[in-house]
Structures are given as C-alpha cells and as structure tokens.
Design a protein around this motif. Structure first.
Motif, PDB file in Angstrom:
ATOM      1  N   LEU A 134     -35.173  25.307  -2.893  1.00 22.87           N
ATOM      2  CA  LEU A 134     -36.150  26.225  -3.498  1.00 22.87           C
ATOM      3  C   LEU A 134     -35.456  27.443  -4.097  1.00 22.87           C
ATOM      4  N   ASN A 135     -34.489  27.974  -3.371  1.00 18.03           N
ATOM      5  CA  ASN A 135     -33.753  29.137  -3.871  1.00 18.03           C
ATOM      6  C   ASN A 135     -32.913  28.772  -5.090  1.00 18.03           C
ATOM      7  N   GLY A 136     -32.291  27.576  -5.052  1.00 15.72           N
ATOM      8  CA  GLY A 136     -31.493  27.131  -6.187  1.00 15.72           C
ATOM      9  C   GLY A 136     -32.324  26.924  -7.435  1.00 15.72           C
ATOM     10  N   LEU A 137     -33.518  26.338  -7.265  1.00 17.33           N
ATOM     11  CA  LEU A 137     -34.413  26.158  -8.407  1.00 17.33           C
ATOM     12  C   LEU A 137     -34.834  27.503  -8.979  1.00 17.33           C
ATOM     13  N   ALA A 138     -35.139  28.446  -8.091  1.00 17.59           N
ATOM     14  CA  ALA A 138     -35.531  29.786  -8.539  1.00 17.59           C
ATOM     15  C   ALA A 138     -34.401  30.432  -9.338  1.00 17.59           C
ATOM     16  N   TYR A 139     -33.161  30.249  -8.864  1.00 18.19           N
ATOM     17  CA  TYR A 139     -32.009  30.832  -9.557  1.00 18.19           C
ATOM     18  C   TYR A 139     -31.812  30.212 -10.944  1.00 18.19           C
ATOM     19  N   LEU A 140     -31.920  28.889 -11.025  1.00 21.92           N
ATOM     20  CA  LEU A 140     -31.730  28.217 -12.307  1.00 21.92           C
ATOM     21  C   LEU A 140     -32.830  28.587 -13.303  1.00 21.92           C
ATOM     22  N   VAL A 141     -34.070  28.657 -12.815  1.00 17.97           N
ATOM     23  CA  VAL A 141     -35.184  29.044 -13.686  1.00 17.97           C
ATOM     24  C   VAL A 141     -35.000  30.487 -14.158  1.00 17.97           C
TER      25      VAL A 141
ATOM     26  N   GLY B  74     -32.322  24.201   6.240  1.00 20.47           N
ATOM     27  CA  GLY B  74     -31.419  24.782   5.259  1.00 20.47           C
ATOM     28  C   GLY B  74     -31.553  24.134   3.894  1.00 20.47           C
ATOM     29  N   MET B  75     -31.825  22.824   3.888  1.00 17.68           N
ATOM     30  CA  MET B  75     -31.967  22.096   2.630  1.00 17.68           C
ATOM     31  C   MET B  75     -33.126  22.635   1.806  1.00 17.68           C
TER      32      MET B  75
ATOM     33  N   MET C 131     -31.496  36.349  -4.134  1.00 19.56           N
ATOM     34  CA  MET C 131     -31.194  34.919  -4.155  1.00 19.56           C
ATOM     35  C   MET C 131     -29.773  34.644  -3.678  1.00 19.56           C
ATOM     36  N   HIS C 132     -28.856  35.546  -3.975  1.00 19.10           N
ATOM     37  CA  HIS C 132     -27.462  35.379  -3.538  1.00 19.10           C
ATOM     38  C   HIS C 132     -27.375  35.352  -2.016  1.00 19.10           C
ATOM     39  N   TRP C 133     -28.015  36.315  -1.342  1.00 20.03           N
ATOM     40  CA  TRP C 133     -27.915  36.388   0.116  1.00 20.03           C
ATOM     41  C   TRP C 133     -28.726  35.300   0.799  1.00 20.03           C
ATOM     42  N   ILE C 134     -29.849  34.893   0.200  1.00 19.12           N
ATOM     43  CA  ILE C 134     -30.589  33.747   0.736  1.00 19.12           C
ATOM     44  C   ILE C 134     -29.717  32.491   0.659  1.00 19.12           C
ATOM     45  N   ASN C 135     -29.031  32.330  -0.469  1.00 20.43           N
ATOM     46  CA  ASN C 135     -28.165  31.166  -0.637  1.00 20.43           C
ATOM     47  C   ASN C 135     -27.014  31.186   0.362  1.00 20.43           C
ATOM     48  N   ALA C 136     -26.475  32.374   0.645  1.00 22.07           N
ATOM     49  CA  ALA C 136     -25.387  32.478   1.616  1.00 22.07           C
ATOM     50  C   ALA C 136     -25.842  31.986   2.987  1.00 22.07           C
ATOM     51  N   VAL C 137     -27.040  32.409   3.410  1.00 21.79           N
ATOM     52  CA  VAL C 137     -27.580  31.973   4.701  1.00 21.79           C
ATOM     53  C   VAL C 137     -27.825  30.464   4.696  1.00 21.79           C
ATOM     54  N   ALA C 138     -28.439  29.962   3.612  1.00 21.72           N
ATOM     55  CA  ALA C 138     -28.756  28.534   3.522  1.00 21.72           C
ATOM     56  C   ALA C 138     -27.492  27.686   3.560  1.00 21.72           C
ATOM     57  N   MET C 139     -26.432  28.127   2.871  1.00 24.10           N
ATOM     58  CA  MET C 139     -25.191  27.370   2.845  1.00 24.10           C
ATOM     59  C   MET C 139     -24.537  27.314   4.229  1.00 24.10           C
TER      60      MET C 139
END
Length: 219
Positions: free
Chosen positions: A78-85, A72-73, A22-30
């Motif tokens: 989706l990745n952020g929701l997965a991280y919070l859950v 990217g949004m 999730m960290h690396w997916i978030n890096a790409v998305a950001m």
C-alpha cells in the motif's frame, strides 16, 4: 559520490512531508518483512547450511513469522503504491531519477573508486544513485510477484510456471530480498557517514527552486 552544485531556492522542500512519511513507513515495513522472511526461510532453507540466528528473526516459529510477513507485505504494498502514484502525479520520479546516462554511471563509479566523494548539494542525485533507486523499486515489484506465487501456488499456477516452478520462485524471492537488504545496508551506512542526508529526511531538507512556470505541487 559526485554531485553537481546548484543554489538552493525559496521554493519547496527537497523531501516534502508526504515523501518523509512514506519513507519511514517503508523503513518499518522493510525491517518487518526481511526479519520475518528470515524466520520463514529457516523452516525450509534454500542454501544448505545457511540459517539465520533467532535474535535476527521476527517470530518464534514459521507460522508467527508468516503472520508478521503478511502484515509487513500489506503495509509495504500500500505504501509503495502510494509512493509510485505520488511520484508519477507530481513528477518527482522523473525529476529525481531520470535521465540515466551510461557515461555518467561510469564516471561516478570511477570517481567513487578514487574517493572523490562530494555531498555539498543534497538536491541532486548522481547517476549511480538514480540507478540504485530504480533497481530497488523493480526488486520490490518482483518481490510482490514472486511472493504471490509462493503464497498461492495452486491458485496462481500459471504465474508459478512462468517463473520456472515453485522452488525457482522461492530462489528469485530470496535473491530479491538480498538485493533490497544490500541496498538498505548501503543506504544506512551512507546516512551515518553523511548525517545531513538523514537530517533532511526528518526536517525536509533544503528548499529548492522551481523551474519557471512549474507549479509547487510537492510541498
């Protein structure tokens, strides 16, 4: 930054596989969202005289930048929701980011200004680190809210009004981007200065001991 030292255990990794993914997916998305957002911004600037050079933009013109921004949004949301859950179910959010005490924040700032930086133990976040992570999470949520208002101002006219109007929503969205971009710059600089933190996000880092009776839910 000052961190406490505690012995590594034979339990779970500091950064479980799910967190690393999730960290690396978030890096790409950001990166996609920020650079495409600069392309959209250039089409209708907020700060007069501030334009982002073409080589920093994703998308040759505003429409292409917008397409990249939406891609990217969705990835980011989706990745952020997965991280919070994940963080809520496993208790990682509470474990890594709470509690935050004002006295500890001031103590960490004071020690940092005196260049008393220590990173022997990667398993502990100091008060400022906790605060910054919470701020960037809240900024991300604010970006979603303001982004929806900008995207569909007619359909979400009530939300636009609550934010103070369309242009104010754009300003808040731009401010949120600035906060996140600033966080990323600091994050990258610290990773370069302390390579073991970057390596830990690739390998999983040291193993940490579980509390007595606590199930190993993060591996």
């Amino acid at each position: 930054m000052i961190v406490a030292t505690r012995p590594a255990g034979s339990g779970r990794r500091l950064h479980p596989l799910a967190v690393r993914i999730m960290h690396w997916i978030n890096a790409v998305a950001m990166i996609v969202m920020i650079t495409s957002g600069w392309g959209i911004y250039n089409d209708d600037v907020i700060i007069r005289g501030l334009h982002f050079p073409d080589y920093l933009r994703l998308g040759d013109w505003a429409a292409w930048s917008l397409n990249w921004h939406f891609a990217g949004m969705w990835l980011s949301v989706l990745n952020g929701l997965a991280y919070l859950v994940y963080g809520s179910i496993t208790g990682r959010l509470r474990e890594r980011m709470l509690p935050i005490r004002i006295a500890e924040v001031w103590a960490t700032i004071r020690d940092t200004l005196h260049f008393k930086l220590a990173h022997e133990d990667l398993t502990v976040y100091n008060a400022v680190q906790k605060l910054l992570y919470i701020i960037v999470i809240l900024a991300g949520i604010a970006q979603v809210v303001t982004g929806v208002a900008i995207w569909k101002p007619i359909q979400f006219s009530g939300l636009v009004a609550l934010l103070g109007g369309f242009q104010t929503a754009r300003v808040i969205h731009f401010a949120g981007m600035t906060i996140i971009f600033g966080f990323l710059i600091v994050h990258v600089v610290l990773a370069l200065l302390i390579p073991q933190t970057l390596l830990a996000m690739v390998t999983g880092g040291p193993r940490i001991a579980r509390s007595p009776g606590q199930p190993d839910r993060h591996t």
